[in-house]
Design an enzyme around this catalytic site. Structure first.
Site, short mmCIF file in Angstrom:
data_model
loop_
_atom_site.label_atom_id
_atom_site.label_comp_id
_atom_site.label_asym_id
_atom_site.label_seq_id
_atom_site.Cartn_x
_atom_site.Cartn_y
_atom_site.Cartn_z
N ALA A 142 0.83 -1.21 0.00
CA ALA A 142 0.00 0.00 0.00
C ALA A 142 0.87 1.27 0.00
O ALA A 142 1.92 1.28 0.64
CB ALA A 142 -0.92 0.00 1.22
N GLY A 199 0.36 1.30 -3.38
CA GLY A 199 0.36 0.59 -4.64
C GLY A 199 1.16 1.18 -5.78
O GLY A 199 1.19 0.61 -6.87
N GLY A 200 1.81 2.31 -5.57
CA GLY A 200 2.57 2.93 -6.65
C GLY A 200 3.68 2.03 -7.19
O GLY A 200 3.87 1.92 -8.40
N LYS A 201 4.39 1.39 -6.28
CA LYS A 201 5.51 0.52 -6.70
C LYS A 201 4.98 -0.75 -7.36
O LYS A 201 5.58 -1.26 -8.31
CB LYS A 201 6.41 0.22 -5.51
N ASP A 225 -0.04 -10.43 6.40
CA ASP A 225 1.13 -9.96 7.14
C ASP A 225 2.39 -10.46 6.43
O ASP A 225 2.58 -11.66 6.27
CB ASP A 225 1.05 -10.51 8.57
N ASP A 228 9.40 -2.96 0.92
CA ASP A 228 9.40 -1.55 1.32
C ASP A 228 8.92 -1.53 2.77
O ASP A 228 7.73 -1.41 3.05
CB ASP A 228 8.47 -0.76 0.40
N CYS A 233 11.73 4.58 3.54
CA CYS A 233 11.78 6.03 3.33
C CYS A 233 12.33 6.70 4.59
O CYS A 233 11.87 7.75 5.02
CB CYS A 233 10.42 6.60 2.93
#
Length: 427
Positions: free
Chosen positions: A250, A252-254, A297, A316, A369
């Site tokens: 989430a 979902g861009g990647k 999970d 990520d 990030c």
């Protein structure tokens, strides 16, 4: 309810209840019709979050006694008023009168004179905001300053300065729709200034734009995604027909970018947060892409996946998000010092478990990030030490071939702060 009252409510939700601004702000914006008012509300909320310690100190020094209980929202309202006086072009009389009116709308009629008096006192004094401590001088929590000083002794101040800047707007060209050059031409045809970014699909806009004004955006021609985040799919480099896991997918861009790069992959997108997982499907639908979207999970893949091991895994990982403070300044006040160790433990757990589900010869890209070594280079270094058969593959863009992964700092090539480490499993 006027914009100042709504701003106080949003800031109260963040500072008193721990809600993220990305949730609190839209909840208040829905009460406004005008795009101009919605933009002002965002400006007030984000501005307060960037300058909070100085504004809080200024207001506290002018109060005879602090507001408590239900009246606490008036402290946030005064901070909104103080921000207008110091950091906006709104005339002082308008800022004060609108903020006093907000006090009435919040149903504290008996305290309107107090709000009005405090703001008039601040206006009359015209004093510089307090910079007596590092927290006040840099508008940053002391614990975070200390961690930055330890990790980046020569440039920690520059990192903080970059984190206070307003972020640029990046687009990711959808190569399934058109080439990046063609999309740049389409932007130019609409008088939108933009340039190609360092990664293959990235486009940097000269100034932010409403997505409704971008060519064919709703038809899937492009997506909004920071330049640093766009490196994830490129570095994982999926190839045709592979089974790929996006372990914390989430919003979902990647996930979408991975399919754009290799449309024939079988992508499994999983996330622990069911509400945010809905956005993954929305992004896939807008771009006319397909993936298996699973609520689950990443630290317990066995519970929701009975298939084979994955050729590639994008992890990520949940992190402190200290690399994206310029986009989410509330992170500084929501995150606490002891969160870092807790997050590092969670990252270790997910990384170890995902590794078990990677095929021999497969690639796992670890990403955060964050800009803190505990979550990044130290995390990967410890993983390599305890994991036989794990090999770190250098990334061409990293500063030195011997570095453990690639740390992007906020503002580097106009990107957010991000970290990548590419790991390959021995055959």
């Amino acid at each position: 309810m006027n914009v100042r009252a709504l701003a106080a409510k949003a800031i109260y939700e963040v500072l008193e209840k721990g809600m993220s601004l990305s949730v609190a702000l839209p909840e208040q914006q829905q009460h406004l019709q005008s795009g101009k008012d919605k933009a002002l509300l965002a400006e007030l909320c984000y501005g307060v979050m960037r300058q909070l310690p100085q504004l809080d100190k200024c207001v506290s020094d002018c109060l005879a006694k602090p507001f408590k209980g239900k009246q606490r929202i008036l402290h946030q309202l005064l901070i909104v008023g103080c921000y207008q006086l110091y950091f906006t072009r709104i005339p002082a009389h308008a800022a004060i009168s609108e903020t006093a009116e907000a006090c009435r709308q919040l149903r504290f009629d008996g305290l309107v004179k107090v709000v009005n008096g405090v703001l008039r006192n601040i206006q009359r004094q015209e004093a510089a905001l307090n910079t007596d401590s590092d927290t006040l001088r840099f508008n940053t929590p002391a614990w975070f300053i200390k961690r930055l000083q330890q990790a980046y002794p020569s440039n920690w101040q520059a990192i903080i300065e970059q984190s206070h800047q307003r972020p640029p707007m990046w687009l990711r060209n959808n190569r399934l729709s058109q080439s990046r050059e063609d999309y740049l031409n389409a932007l130019a045809a609409k008088d939108i200034d933009a340039e190609a970014g360092p990664s293959p699909d990235s486009i940097l806009l000269e100034s932010p734009k409403d997505v409704a004004n971008l060519p064919e955006f709703m038809q899937g021609a492009a997506s909004v995604q920071d330049g640093a985040a766009q490196w994830a799919a490129t570095l994982l480099a999926p190839t045709a027909n592979e089974l790929v896991l996006d372990a914390c997918a989430a919003p979902g861009g990647k996930s979408c970018h991975l399919i754009e790069l290799a449309p024939s992959i079988n992508l499994v997108a999983v996330d622990f947060d069911e509400k945010r997982l809905a956005r993954v499907q929305q992004n896939l639908d807008r771009l006319h892409l397909k993936a298996q979207v699973i609520h689950g999970d990443a630290a317990n893949i066995d519970s929701w996946w009975q298939g084979q091991q994955f050729d590639r895994i994008l992890l990520d990982a949940p992190c402190s998000a200290t690399g994206v403070i310029r986009r989410h300044p509330d992170i500084k006040w929501l995150r606490k010092n002891n969160d870092i160790e807790e997050l590092a433990r969670l990252q270790q757990q997910i990384l170890d478990h995902c590794w078990q589900w990677l095929k021999p010869g497969g690639t796992l890209l670890y990403a955060t990030c964050s800009i803190l070594p505990q979550e990044n280079s130290q995390q990967v270094e410890q993983f390599l030490a305890r994991t036989p058969g794990a090999k770190l593959v250098p990334i061409a863009q990293q500063s030195h071939p011997d570095d453990i992964g690639w740390q992007i700092l906020p503002g580097q090539n106009n990107m957010d702060g991000f970290y990548y480490a590419r790991l390959v499993k021995a055959i």
